[in-house]
Design an enzyme around this catalytic site. Structure first.
Site, short mmCIF file in Angstrom:
data_model
loop_
_atom_site.label_atom_id
_atom_site.label_comp_id
_atom_site.label_asym_id
_atom_site.label_seq_id
_atom_site.Cartn_x
_atom_site.Cartn_y
_atom_site.Cartn_z
N CYS A 140 1.71 -9.24 1.63
CA CYS A 140 3.00 -9.45 0.98
C CYS A 140 2.86 -9.39 -0.53
CB CYS A 140 3.56 -10.81 1.37
SG CYS A 140 3.65 -11.12 3.14
N ARG B 43 0.52 -2.38 -0.82
CA ARG B 43 -0.10 -3.52 -0.14
C ARG B 43 0.35 -3.62 1.32
NH1 ARG B 43 -2.11 -7.54 -3.71
NH2 ARG B 43 -1.57 -9.18 -2.24
N TRP C 163 5.17 -8.77 4.80
CA TRP C 163 4.41 -8.23 5.93
C TRP C 163 4.50 -9.30 7.02
CZ3 TRP C 163 -0.14 -9.42 8.70
CH2 TRP C 163 -0.71 -8.35 9.42
N ASN D 195 3.61 -15.94 -0.07
CA ASN D 195 2.55 -15.21 0.62
C ASN D 195 1.63 -16.23 1.27
OD1 ASN D 195 3.62 -12.93 -0.53
ND2 ASN D 195 1.92 -12.56 -1.93
N GLY D 196 1.16 -15.95 2.48
CA GLY D 196 0.23 -16.85 3.14
C GLY D 196 0.75 -17.33 4.47
N GLU E 70 -16.98 4.31 9.79
CA GLU E 70 -15.97 4.46 8.75
C GLU E 70 -15.08 5.67 8.98
OE1 GLU E 70 -13.81 3.81 5.17
OE2 GLU E 70 -14.87 2.53 6.61
N LYS F 240 -11.01 5.51 9.50
CA LYS F 240 -10.05 6.25 8.69
C LYS F 240 -9.07 7.00 9.58
CE LYS F 240 -10.77 4.70 5.00
NZ LYS F 240 -11.28 3.58 5.68
N GLU G 138 -6.66 4.50 11.19
CA GLU G 138 -5.76 3.85 10.25
C GLU G 138 -4.56 4.72 9.89
OE1 GLU G 138 -8.10 0.89 7.29
OE2 GLU G 138 -8.66 3.00 7.13
N HIS H 287 -24.86 5.16 27.00
CA HIS H 287 -24.66 3.87 27.66
C HIS H 287 -23.18 3.52 27.76
CE1 HIS H 287 -28.98 3.17 27.57
NE2 HIS H 287 -28.96 3.62 26.33
N LYS I 211 -2.90 -3.75 2.41
CA LYS I 211 -4.02 -3.41 1.54
C LYS I 211 -4.94 -4.60 1.34
CE LYS I 211 -6.43 -0.83 -1.15
NZ LYS I 211 -7.27 0.20 -0.53
#
Length: 608
Positions: A2, A27, A74, A100-101, A481, A485, A488, A504, A603
């Site tokens: 947020c 964000r 958010w 926020n939080g 990574e 990507k 995401e 396996h 973010k």
């Protein structure tokens, strides 16, 4: 996550608030709103959706006044609807609040407030704060805010305005970042420095427990007992141009192409050619303290965790110190074991990642020395660490991290070199590594020249539903990574795996529809990865190889290959990850995805 913006001064507040919120879009958010003191009371505009919608709403229904607060939400408690969007009000609509939080005891507080006669209009945890302030006693707004926050369990960055305190914003923080922008008889509040850059470069970072009272005449910072606190003034080094797209169509692409310069910035002034070492005065680790290190624990989340996995190889190779890499969210709930000689390294781009911050605090409580590797100067992890390394990569706007990752790798190489030279790494070995690090930005530039090949490759795989990424050794984290990507920003399911572990389980998924990306630069396990490619080929899988220039013999084995410049194995992840960043980007663009603001992501993750 947020975003918070506040303004008080001579200007109309609403345009400043909307401008600030637009700079926080990266964000991640799902609704937006603002509240302004209009001289008669509090006037609010909010909606579910993007900042552009809020801007259009304000054209149709303008609000006027020189003091106000804004927010991008958010969703955590309650769906992303207009009703649940911030700001929230008390029963009388006489105050407005953005937050926020997470308020962890919100359900208990809500039940108590409802029994006392308060009427709730939303499903959010934040609304309990507005009613707690309404219920609180006190001669000033800050006294009421402090009384309300004393009842709260959880984290918050909060900004409050009230009609009986015109021209005043009260701000508080615990676990969620808030700063003050100090202008010329105008002051701003923000959760991120990018929101205040057009108006001032001077900021004050609030600490946990701080409450600030902000007016057009100035500001005061108080602690929880209302004692005045001194907080230093900091200058933002970023240029405003760093927050603009320039010639690029997305911030993610811009930041991928910035990597030669951002890695150069991370290394700048830190390489000692003659001594074959690294200058890292901010670590606060003397030679004697380096010698006493018996174990290193790296704590991080997401992309930073992948950087930590590469860092394990770097530090163990250069400094011969055992390294464990932990998910910060899991580390903080394990039984803390005191192990003398432990150094904890907390990695976070924002320096505000909630789980990483709490893991840092847990490590310190267990007696560990803690250093931070962060990008944001003045962030909480930077302030609470015993020492650290700033990345100097500049603001990263794209939600999917790219340039911060490669700068983290550069910082970990510097750390490995620094520790190694204090623990037996020979000067000639150090000088060779320094020379290789100096060449790294140019090698990244050469790797970026692969983009046209990657763009063509993306057209082959944009319709894939699943993908497998394989790597070994120091490039296994690169496989993780690369898969992250793709997930995401393109919403294609992808998994990263150690190449030998494919047998396996994941090998059962491989068929002619499964693209398999194999990260296989020249190193001591190259031929092992080639054997794993043979196993994929035998099952009909389509292979994309990321390999080194000069490697022969892959033509008949793989469907596509991308060749990066040859470099020492420990440095190779900085190069091999670049084609994977570009591949994810171009596939996402072909699929019509919102590359810079992927769904459901944020973010800076400042909640657990």
């Amino acid at each position: 996550m947020c975003g918070i913006v506040g303004y008080v001064g001579p200007r109309e507040a609403a345009p400043v608030l909307v401008d600030g919120l637009s700079r926080l879009e990266y964000r991640g958010y799902d609704s937006a709103g603002l509240a302004v003191l209009n001289g008669r009371g509090v006037e609010t505009r909010k909606l579910a959706g993007r900042i552009d919608g809020l801007r259009e709403l304000l054209v149709r229904e303008p609000v006027h006044g020189s003091c106000g607060i804004g927010h991008t939400r958010w969703a955590t408690h309650g769906a992303p609807t207009q009703r649940n969007a911030h700001p929230h009000a008390d029963c009388a609509g006489s105050l407005a609040l953005v937050h926020n939080g997470i308020i962890e005891n919100a359900d208990l507080l809500r039940a108590q407030l409802e029994r006392a006669g308060h009427r709730f209009a939303t499903e959010t945890d934040t609304e309990t704060l507005a009613h707690l302030i309404e219920e609180a006693t006190g001669a000033t707004l800050e006294e009421r805010v402090l009384a309300a926050l004393a009842l709260v369990e959880g984290t918050y960055g909060v900004a409050v305005i009230a009609e009986d305190h015109p021209g005043t914003i009260v701000v508080a923080r615990r676990g969620s970042p808030v700063l003050l922008g100090i202008g010329n008889r105008e002051y701003l509040v923000a959760s991120d420095a990018s929101a205040v850059l057009p108006y001032t470069r001077s900021v004050v970072y609030l600490r946990d427990g701080d409450v600030a009272v902000v007016t057009a005449e100035g500001y005061r910072v108080l602690d929880e007992q209302q004692r005045v606190q001194r907080r230093s003034l900091n200058d933002i080094e970023w240029e405003l141009d760093s927050l603009s797209l320039g010639e690029h169509s997305h911030f993610m692409l811009k930041e991928i192409h910035e990597q030669p310069e951002t890695v150069r910035s991370t290394l700048r002034g830190r390489l000692l050619d003659e001594a074959g070492g690294a200058r890292l005065n901010g670590l606060n680790l003397t030679a004697a303290r380096c010698a006493r290190i018996r174990r290193i624990e790296i704590v991080a989340c997401g992309t930073s965790w992948h950087a930590g996995l590469v860092g394990r190889h770097i530090i163990e190779e250069l400094a011969a110190i055992p390294v464990a890499v932990e998910y910060a969210s899991e580390y903080r709930y394990r039984r803390p074991l005191r192990a003398p000689g432990t150094l904890t390294v907390a990695i976070s781009q924002s320096g505000e990642t909630a789980d990483t911050l709490e893991a840092l605090r847990a490590a310190k409580a267990a007696g560990s020395t803690v250093i931070g590797i962060v990008n944001v100067v003045g962030s909480t992890i930077a302030r609470e660490s015993d020492g650290g390394i700033y990345l100097h990569a500049g603001p990263e706007v794209g939600v999917a991290s790219t340039k911060a990752f490669t700068s983290q790798l550069a910082a970990l190489l510097l750390l490995g070199l620094y520790l190694g030279r204090h623990r037996g790494l020979r000067s000639d070995q150090g000088r060779a590594l320094v020379e290789q690090l100096r060449a790294l930005p140019e090698l990244i530039e050469r790797t970026l020249a692969l983009e046209s090949e990657v763009r063509a490759l993306a057209e082959c795989y944009a319709d894939a539903r699943n993908a497998l990424y394989l790597g070994r050794g120091v490039n296994f984290p690169v496989a993780l990574e690369g898969a992250l990507k793709l997930k995401e920003i393109s919403y294609i399911h992808a998994e990263g795996y150690p190449a030998a572990e494919m047998k396996h389980g994941p090998i059962a998924l491989i068929d002619e529809n499964m693209p398999v990306v194999c990260v296989a630069p020249t190193d001591h396990v190259y031929h092992k990865v080639v054997s794993n490619m043979q196993e994929v080929r035998a099952r009909g899988g389509r292979i994309v190889a990321i390999t080194s220039e000069g490697n022969g013999g892959l033509g008949r084995l793989v469907d596509h290959e991308l060749r990066v410049p040859v470099c020492p194995p420990l440095l190779s992840p900085v190069l091999t990850v670049v084609p994977l960043q570009l591949l994810a980007y171009h596939i996402a663009v072909l699929r019509g995805c919102d590359v810079d603001r992927p769904r459901n992501l944020a973010k800076s993750v400042t909640v657990e």
